[in-house]
Structures are given as C-alpha cells and as structure tokens.
Design a protein around this motif. Sequence first.
Motif, PDB file in Angstrom:
ATOM      1  N   LEU A 255      34.217  15.074  24.278  1.00  0.00           N
ATOM      2  CA  LEU A 255      33.724  14.356  25.349  1.00  0.00           C
ATOM      3  C   LEU A 255      34.556  13.160  25.901  1.00  0.00           C
ATOM      4  O   LEU A 255      34.727  13.034  27.188  1.00  0.00           O
ATOM      5  CB  LEU A 255      32.287  13.429  24.729  1.00  0.00           C
ATOM      6  N   ASN A 256      35.389  12.846  25.219  1.00  0.00           N
ATOM      7  CA  ASN A 256      36.599  11.857  25.452  1.00  0.00           C
ATOM      8  C   ASN A 256      37.377  12.610  26.480  1.00  0.00           C
ATOM      9  O   ASN A 256      37.942  12.036  27.529  1.00  0.00           O
ATOM     10  CB  ASN A 256      37.229  11.199  24.587  1.00  0.00           C
ATOM     11  N   ASN A 263      38.032  11.271  35.209  1.00  0.00           N
ATOM     12  CA  ASN A 263      38.371   9.930  35.428  1.00  0.00           C
ATOM     13  C   ASN A 263      39.863  10.064  36.333  1.00  0.00           C
ATOM     14  O   ASN A 263      40.127   9.697  37.550  1.00  0.00           O
ATOM     15  CB  ASN A 263      38.999   8.901  34.337  1.00  0.00           C
ATOM     16  N   ALA A 264      40.627  11.244  35.795  1.00  0.00           N
ATOM     17  CA  ALA A 264      41.757  11.644  36.716  1.00  0.00           C
ATOM     18  C   ALA A 264      41.260  12.252  37.992  1.00  0.00           C
ATOM     19  O   ALA A 264      42.027  12.018  39.010  1.00  0.00           O
ATOM     20  CB  ALA A 264      42.573  12.739  35.841  1.00  0.00           C
ATOM     21  N   ALA A 267      40.251   9.277  40.559  1.00  0.00           N
ATOM     22  CA  ALA A 267      41.265   9.003  41.036  1.00  0.00           C
ATOM     23  C   ALA A 267      42.046   9.792  42.102  1.00  0.00           C
ATOM     24  O   ALA A 267      42.567   9.234  43.159  1.00  0.00           O
ATOM     25  CB  ALA A 267      42.313   8.615  39.694  1.00  0.00           C
ATOM     26  N   ARG A 268      42.113  11.070  41.897  1.00  0.00           N
ATOM     27  CA  ARG A 268      42.560  12.085  42.815  1.00  0.00           C
ATOM     28  C   ARG A 268      41.918  11.873  44.072  1.00  0.00           C
ATOM     29  O   ARG A 268      42.364  11.907  45.181  1.00  0.00           O
ATOM     30  CB  ARG A 268      42.708  13.364  42.420  1.00  0.00           C
ATOM     31  N   LEU A 269      40.324  12.020  43.989  1.00  0.00           N
ATOM     32  CA  LEU A 269      39.724  11.991  45.093  1.00  0.00           C
ATOM     33  C   LEU A 269      39.483  10.645  45.718  1.00  0.00           C
ATOM     34  O   LEU A 269      39.736  10.636  47.006  1.00  0.00           O
ATOM     35  CB  LEU A 269      38.219  12.182  44.759  1.00  0.00           C
ATOM     36  N   ASN A 270      39.616   9.438  45.083  1.00  0.00           N
ATOM     37  CA  ASN A 270      39.643   8.138  45.831  1.00  0.00           C
ATOM     38  C   ASN A 270      41.217   8.020  46.429  1.00  0.00           C
ATOM     39  O   ASN A 270      41.081   7.264  47.462  1.00  0.00           O
ATOM     40  CB  ASN A 270      39.910   7.260  44.694  1.00  0.00           C
ATOM     41  N   ASN A 271      42.111   8.705  46.001  1.00  0.00           N
ATOM     42  CA  ASN A 271      43.547   8.540  46.735  1.00  0.00           C
ATOM     43  C   ASN A 271      43.559   9.399  47.830  1.00  0.00           C
ATOM     44  O   ASN A 271      43.857   8.945  49.051  1.00  0.00           O
ATOM     45  CB  ASN A 271      44.560   9.120  45.944  1.00  0.00           C
ATOM     46  N   LEU A 272      42.666  10.631  48.024  1.00  0.00           N
ATOM     47  CA  LEU A 272      42.290  11.452  49.233  1.00  0.00           C
ATOM     48  C   LEU A 272      41.566  10.608  50.321  1.00  0.00           C
ATOM     49  O   LEU A 272      41.955  10.536  51.404  1.00  0.00           O
ATOM     50  CB  LEU A 272      41.895  12.730  48.788  1.00  0.00           C
TER      51      LEU A 272
END
Length: 393
Positions: A255-256, A263-264, A267-272
Amino acid sequence: MKKLFMVLAFAGVSVASMAQSDVVNKYSVATNSFWSNWFVQVGANWNWFIGSQEHGQNFDQTDMFDGFPLSGNRTSGGVSVAIGKWFTPGIGVRVKGMGLWGQRLGNYRGSGDQRESVHYKFFSINPQVMFNLSNMLLGYNPNRVWNFIPFGGADFTRNWTDNRSSIGLSAGLLNEFNISRKFAINLELGAKYNEADKDGVDKVLADPYRKGWKAHDITLYAEIGFTYNLGRATWDAVPDVDAIKAMYQAQIDALNSQLNDANAEIARLNNLIKNHVCPTNPGMKEFVNTPVSVFFNCNRTEIASQKDLVNVRALAKYAVDNKTGVLVTGYADSATGNAEHNQWLSEQRAETVAGELEDMGVDRSKIRTVGQGGVDTLSPIEFNRRATVQITE
C-alpha cells in the motif's frame, strides 16, 4: 476371568502400538468455548470386592475363593455412566456413576468356616480429574487413534441394602480408541478405596485389630464401553502471530508503494496543469482543460453517484458563460461484455452525461458525444466504466 483380563490387556497394548506408529501432528491449540469438548460415557464392568473381612482371616483358602482372592462369589457385574469435559487436550474432568450389585460375605453356612455370599445394592458417584498423557507428552493430534488417560478423584458410595454410606478415593487408567470424531471405544481399569462399612460389614465386626488399608474395603474393576463427544470435539491451532504480522507488513509495504506511485503521479499532473494554458478568445476566462470523469456501475448507464456531477456543474457553467463547446466521451471496461455491447454501452453513458449537461443549461448543439467502447487504460479495470467531460473551443 483371569485369562479374559490378560487377553484384553494384550489387545490394548497391541492396538496402542499400531496407533502410535502414525506421524504425530504437534501444534499448540487455542482455548475453546465452555460449551465445547463435552462428552458422555456408558459402560459395563466386572467388579472384584475385597472387604476388610478378607485381610488375615484366610477366607481366600476356602472353597468360595478357589485358592484365588479375586475369584468366586466376591465378584459381580455392574454398569456406569459419566459426563465430562476437556478443558485442554490434556486435562479434563468427569463425574462418573457406577453401581448395581456388590458382594459381601454373610454368616457362616453349614459347618466349618465357609461363609455364604450376600448381594447388596449400591451406587457410587466419582468426581475425577483426567490426564490425557498422549496429548500432554506427544502433542495434540486430532487423528490419533489411541489415547492413554490416567485419572483420579473421590468416591461417594451409597449402600441401599444396608442403608450405609462411605467415602473414599478412586483411580485408574482409561484407554480410549477413537473410531471417529464423535465415537470412541473405552477399555478402563480402576480401583476404589473406601471405608470399611461400604459392604455393610465394618472393620470392628471384621477384625478390630486391623488398621490402615487392611481396615478398608477395596473394589477393583475392568470396564468396556464407549464415549460420545457432544458438539465440537477438536481444537484449533493457535494462530501464527509472526506469520500474520509478516503478512500484514507485506500488505502495508504494498500500500505504501502504491501511495508513493500515486503521489508521484499527482505531482506530475500538477506540474502539467501548472504549465498548461487553454486557448482563449477575447473576453474568455482561463479554464484548465482537464477532463472530468463521471463513473458508472458494471453494465449500467445510470450515473453511479451524483457527487461526480459537482465538477461537471462547474465545467457546464464555464461553457455557458463563455459559449464554448463540450466533448463527452463514454467508455466501458474491456474485461466484461463483448466489443459490440461495450460500444453501445459507452455511447449510452456519453448520452446520459450529455443529458445532465443540458439540464445544467448547456446548449445541446454545443455538446458532442463519442463512444470509445471497451478499454483498459485505467487500473483497476472498474475505473474504465466512465464518461469524461472537457471543454472544446
């Protein structure tokens, strides 16, 4: 009778040897509920009565005993019934009732020193503690055939014929041969040590100078019967705590790992999103052109949750305010249904969302619907049962 006793003992030892040749499955067991592991026992026995009259009075040399103290008219048959419970595979208790007829020596009969045998009726109650040494020494094994069970406890006897009661001790050995999880055949050997008046003749009348064990009545018996186990008769293994911890730790690690991957991706989608600007017309507000998903249940065209329409409502308001087009794309999961059905299903899902957009004020001419059929682009596969909504120029 002596020959019969020897044959039964030899048979018990032989069967026990064969039974113990099985591989013993040792493991620790968990405690069962109070209502588990109860049993009842029924048996028929043959008793040898040795009273305080025999000790030192040479009665064993009379014709009555045929030269052997345990033969002749001091023997009698009887019956027994017991109920008990095992608290662990090795320790249990039972209350056993025994009785029917006893034998004592009465007055002299004719000339000489020969006495006549006299029946008396009795019943005894024996609370006893039992120790299953097979399980205690070799480990619990539900498939074991032979169980070696010594026992000991008290004895309370009531002589109805002579209106007398006596107390004493009882002990013996129970050999239990399992034929199923419910039934077992019993071969039991035991002894009881009572006050001298158990048979109606006290030690004063027998011999006032006799003391200790010679001033008591002794009963030896051999019994055959059966045990019936009530309800649950087995024991569960104690859970392997270390194995359970390892399993849960592996699940937590998995799960971790998934959380880190998620989370990665976030972060990628937020950057796009941060670096992406939709084409704008004069007077048009900026709007991030990220598709909004609306999900459906398997093989259904009704929206699964109205909560999915919250973001769609914001997108519809933007489309109305800026007079833009809206693209609705329907999907089905490729793991269920055939291609033709999935194509129809995806188109119907797109039409369902288009209808919701109309209800929100979007002009139907501004809405374009497309069905993509069955896909497997998202994981888990259930996430592909959806329709997406996005702004177009």
